[in-house]
Scaffold this motif. Structure first.
Motif, PDB file in Angstrom:
ATOM      1  N   VAL A   1      62.610   5.077  42.950  1.00 38.21           N
ATOM      2  CA  VAL A   1      63.236   3.795  42.620  1.00 38.21           C
ATOM      3  C   VAL A   1      63.621   3.054  43.892  1.00 38.21           C
ATOM      4  CG1 VAL A   1      65.294   2.739  41.603  1.00 38.21           C
ATOM      5  CG2 VAL A   1      64.034   4.466  40.324  1.00 38.21           C
ATOM      6  N   GLY A   2      64.211   3.766  44.837  1.00 42.36           N
ATOM      7  CA  GLY A   2      64.577   3.155  46.112  1.00 42.36           C
ATOM      8  C   GLY A   2      63.365   2.657  46.876  1.00 42.36           C
ATOM      9  N   ALA A   3      62.292   3.435  46.861  1.00 45.60           N
ATOM     10  CA  ALA A   3      61.075   3.024  47.554  1.00 45.60           C
ATOM     11  C   ALA A   3      60.475   1.775  46.917  1.00 45.60           C
ATOM     12  CB  ALA A   3      60.061   4.168  47.538  1.00 45.60           C
ATOM     13  N   LEU A   4      60.491   1.709  45.593  1.00 45.89           N
ATOM     14  CA  LEU A   4      59.968   0.514  44.917  1.00 45.89           C
ATOM     15  C   LEU A   4      60.834  -0.704  45.208  1.00 45.89           C
ATOM     16  CD1 LEU A   4      58.932   2.059  41.489  1.00 45.89           C
ATOM     17  CD2 LEU A   4      57.438   1.310  43.352  1.00 45.89           C
ATOM     18  N   ASN A   5      62.143  -0.500  45.299  1.00 45.27           N
ATOM     19  CA  ASN A   5      63.037  -1.607  45.645  1.00 45.27           C
ATOM     20  C   ASN A   5      62.728  -2.105  47.058  1.00 45.27           C
ATOM     21  OD1 ASN A   5      65.271  -3.345  44.910  1.00 45.27           O
ATOM     22  ND2 ASN A   5      66.426  -2.249  46.463  1.00 45.27           N
ATOM     23  N   TRP A   6      62.551  -1.174  48.000  1.00 45.99           N
ATOM     24  CA  TRP A   6      62.212  -1.581  49.365  1.00 45.99           C
ATOM     25  C   TRP A   6      60.852  -2.261  49.419  1.00 45.99           C
ATOM     26  CZ3 TRP A   6      65.085  -2.657  53.215  1.00 45.99           C
ATOM     27  CH2 TRP A   6      66.309  -2.032  53.360  1.00 45.99           C
ATOM     28  N   ALA A   7      59.905  -1.799  48.621  1.00 49.18           N
ATOM     29  CA  ALA A   7      58.587  -2.449  48.574  1.00 49.18           C
ATOM     30  C   ALA A   7      58.713  -3.883  48.066  1.00 49.18           C
ATOM     31  CB  ALA A   7      57.626  -1.656  47.697  1.00 49.18           C
ATOM     32  N   SER A   8      59.546  -4.100  47.050  1.00 53.55           N
ATOM     33  CA  SER A   8      59.724  -5.465  46.536  1.00 53.55           C
ATOM     34  C   SER A   8      60.413  -6.356  47.561  1.00 53.55           C
ATOM     35  CB  SER A   8      60.502  -5.455  45.220  1.00 53.55           C
ATOM     36  OG  SER A   8      61.862  -5.137  45.432  1.00 53.55           O
ATOM     37  N   ILE A   9      61.317  -5.772  48.363  1.00 57.89           N
ATOM     38  CA  ILE A   9      61.954  -6.549  49.432  1.00 57.89           C
ATOM     39  C   ILE A   9      60.917  -6.908  50.497  1.00 57.89           C
ATOM     40  CG2 ILE A   9      63.617  -6.454  51.337  1.00 57.89           C
ATOM     41  CD1 ILE A   9      65.372  -4.683  49.491  1.00 57.89           C
ATOM     42  N   GLY A  10      60.117  -5.943  50.882  1.00 61.86           N
ATOM     43  CA  GLY A  10      59.120  -6.174  51.923  1.00 61.86           C
ATOM     44  C   GLY A  10      58.016  -7.124  51.513  1.00 61.86           C
TER      45      GLY A  10
ATOM     46  N   ILE B   1      77.068   1.034  44.444  1.00 67.24           N
ATOM     47  CA  ILE B   1      77.107   2.402  43.908  1.00 67.24           C
ATOM     48  C   ILE B   1      75.686   2.934  43.754  1.00 67.24           C
ATOM     49  CG2 ILE B   1      77.675   3.767  41.860  1.00 67.24           C
ATOM     50  CD1 ILE B   1      80.166   1.941  41.547  1.00 67.24           C
ATOM     51  N   ILE B   2      74.794   2.097  43.231  1.00 63.12           N
ATOM     52  CA  ILE B   2      73.396   2.515  43.056  1.00 63.12           C
ATOM     53  C   ILE B   2      72.767   2.824  44.402  1.00 63.12           C
ATOM     54  CG2 ILE B   2      71.101   1.753  42.306  1.00 63.12           C
ATOM     55  CD1 ILE B   2      72.564   0.159  40.081  1.00 63.12           C
ATOM     56  N   TYR B   3      72.981   1.960  45.409  1.00 65.47           N
ATOM     57  CA  TYR B   3      72.431   2.222  46.742  1.00 65.47           C
ATOM     58  C   TYR B   3      72.966   3.542  47.296  1.00 65.47           C
ATOM     59  CZ  TYR B   3      71.229  -2.787  46.727  1.00 65.47           C
ATOM     60  OH  TYR B   3      70.733  -4.018  46.415  1.00 65.47           O
ATOM     61  N   THR B   4      74.229   3.819  47.078  1.00 64.27           N
ATOM     62  CA  THR B   4      74.833   5.061  47.571  1.00 64.27           C
ATOM     63  C   THR B   4      74.223   6.275  46.880  1.00 64.27           C
ATOM     64  OG1 THR B   4      76.906   3.905  48.027  1.00 64.27           O
ATOM     65  CG2 THR B   4      77.010   6.311  47.853  1.00 64.27           C
ATOM     66  N   ILE B   5      74.046   6.189  45.569  1.00 65.69           N
ATOM     67  CA  ILE B   5      73.445   7.306  44.825  1.00 65.69           C
ATOM     68  C   ILE B   5      72.012   7.539  45.276  1.00 65.69           C
ATOM     69  CG2 ILE B   5      72.681   8.035  42.532  1.00 65.69           C
ATOM     70  CD1 ILE B   5      75.215   6.646  41.427  1.00 65.69           C
ATOM     71  N   VAL B   6      71.251   6.468  45.479  1.00 68.69           N
ATOM     72  CA  VAL B   6      69.865   6.600  45.946  1.00 68.69           C
ATOM     73  C   VAL B   6      69.844   7.205  47.348  1.00 68.69           C
ATOM     74  CG1 VAL B   6      67.799   5.298  46.614  1.00 68.69           C
ATOM     75  CG2 VAL B   6      68.933   4.792  44.462  1.00 68.69           C
ATOM     76  N   GLY B   7      70.785   6.811  48.200  1.00 70.81           N
ATOM     77  CA  GLY B   7      70.868   7.384  49.543  1.00 70.81           C
ATOM     78  C   GLY B   7      71.180   8.868  49.515  1.00 70.81           C
ATOM     79  N   ILE B   8      72.102   9.267  48.661  1.00 71.16           N
ATOM     80  CA  ILE B   8      72.437  10.690  48.514  1.00 71.16           C
ATOM     81  C   ILE B   8      71.228  11.460  47.988  1.00 71.16           C
ATOM     82  CG2 ILE B   8      73.869  12.334  47.228  1.00 71.16           C
ATOM     83  CD1 ILE B   8      76.133  10.203  47.421  1.00 71.16           C
ATOM     84  N   ALA B   9      70.511  10.854  47.045  1.00 73.10           N
ATOM     85  CA  ALA B   9      69.298  11.492  46.521  1.00 73.10           C
ATOM     86  C   ALA B   9      68.262  11.665  47.625  1.00 73.10           C
ATOM     87  CB  ALA B   9      68.710  10.666  45.379  1.00 73.10           C
ATOM     88  N   GLY B  10      68.160  10.675  48.514  1.00 72.59           N
ATOM     89  CA  GLY B  10      67.247  10.798  49.645  1.00 72.59           C
ATOM     90  C   GLY B  10      67.622  11.958  50.551  1.00 72.59           C
ATOM     91  N   LEU B  11      68.917  12.113  50.793  1.00 72.13           N
ATOM     92  CA  LEU B  11      69.366  13.246  51.598  1.00 72.13           C
ATOM     93  C   LEU B  11      69.071  14.570  50.896  1.00 72.13           C
ATOM     94  CD1 LEU B  11      72.775  11.883  52.894  1.00 72.13           C
ATOM     95  CD2 LEU B  11      70.656  12.186  54.203  1.00 72.13           C
ATOM     96  N   TRP B  12      69.259  14.594  49.582  1.00 73.91           N
ATOM     97  CA  TRP B  12      69.000  15.826  48.826  1.00 73.91           C
ATOM     98  C   TRP B  12      67.518  16.208  48.894  1.00 73.91           C
ATOM     99  CZ3 TRP B  12      71.822  19.591  46.812  1.00 73.91           C
ATOM    100  CH2 TRP B  12      71.190  20.503  45.985  1.00 73.91           C
ATOM    101  N   THR B  13      66.624  15.212  48.863  1.00 71.10           N
ATOM    102  CA  THR B  13      65.195  15.527  48.874  1.00 71.10           C
ATOM    103  C   THR B  13      64.754  16.146  50.194  1.00 71.10           C
ATOM    104  OG1 THR B  13      64.624  13.262  49.496  1.00 71.10           O
ATOM    105  CG2 THR B  13      64.565  13.810  47.150  1.00 71.10           C
ATOM    106  N   ILE B  14      65.550  15.983  51.246  1.00 65.03           N
ATOM    107  CA  ILE B  14      65.242  16.662  52.501  1.00 65.03           C
ATOM    108  C   ILE B  14      65.253  18.174  52.280  1.00 65.03           C
ATOM    109  CG2 ILE B  14      66.075  17.137  54.844  1.00 65.03           C
ATOM    110  CD1 ILE B  14      67.120  14.237  54.883  1.00 65.03           C
ATOM    111  N   THR B  15      66.148  18.649  51.415  1.00 66.89           N
ATOM    112  CA  THR B  15      66.219  20.092  51.164  1.00 66.89           C
ATOM    113  C   THR B  15      64.955  20.609  50.489  1.00 66.89           C
ATOM    114  OG1 THR B  15      67.294  19.864  48.989  1.00 66.89           O
ATOM    115  CG2 THR B  15      68.728  19.973  50.927  1.00 66.89           C
TER     116      THR B  15
END
Length: 71
Positions: free
Chosen positions: A14-23, A44-58
């Protein structure tokens, strides 16, 4: 993969698609849908997406189990 991993991957997509639409179009979909970038809900949504990004590093560092090739 467990439920948290799958949910994190969905949020990262979802975050990647949002960034693609911005770009591509200069439109922040999350901000547009929820009242602007600085409103509480998009932040709040941006924060949750950011935390999810950090989690995917694991996910990168989890032990990989090879697929069973026996039939």
């Amino acid at each position: 993969m467990n439920t948290i991993d799958n949910l994190s991957l969905v949020l990262v997509i979802v975050g990647a698609l949002n960034w693609a639409s911005i770009g591509l179009f200069g439109i922040d979909l999350i901000g547009t849908l929820f009242g602007g970038q600085l409103s509480l809900i998009p932040r709040i949504i941006y924060t949750i997406v950011g935390i999810a990004g950090l989690w995917t590093i694991t996910i990168l560092f989890k032990d990989k189990v090879p697929a069973d090739t026996r039939r």
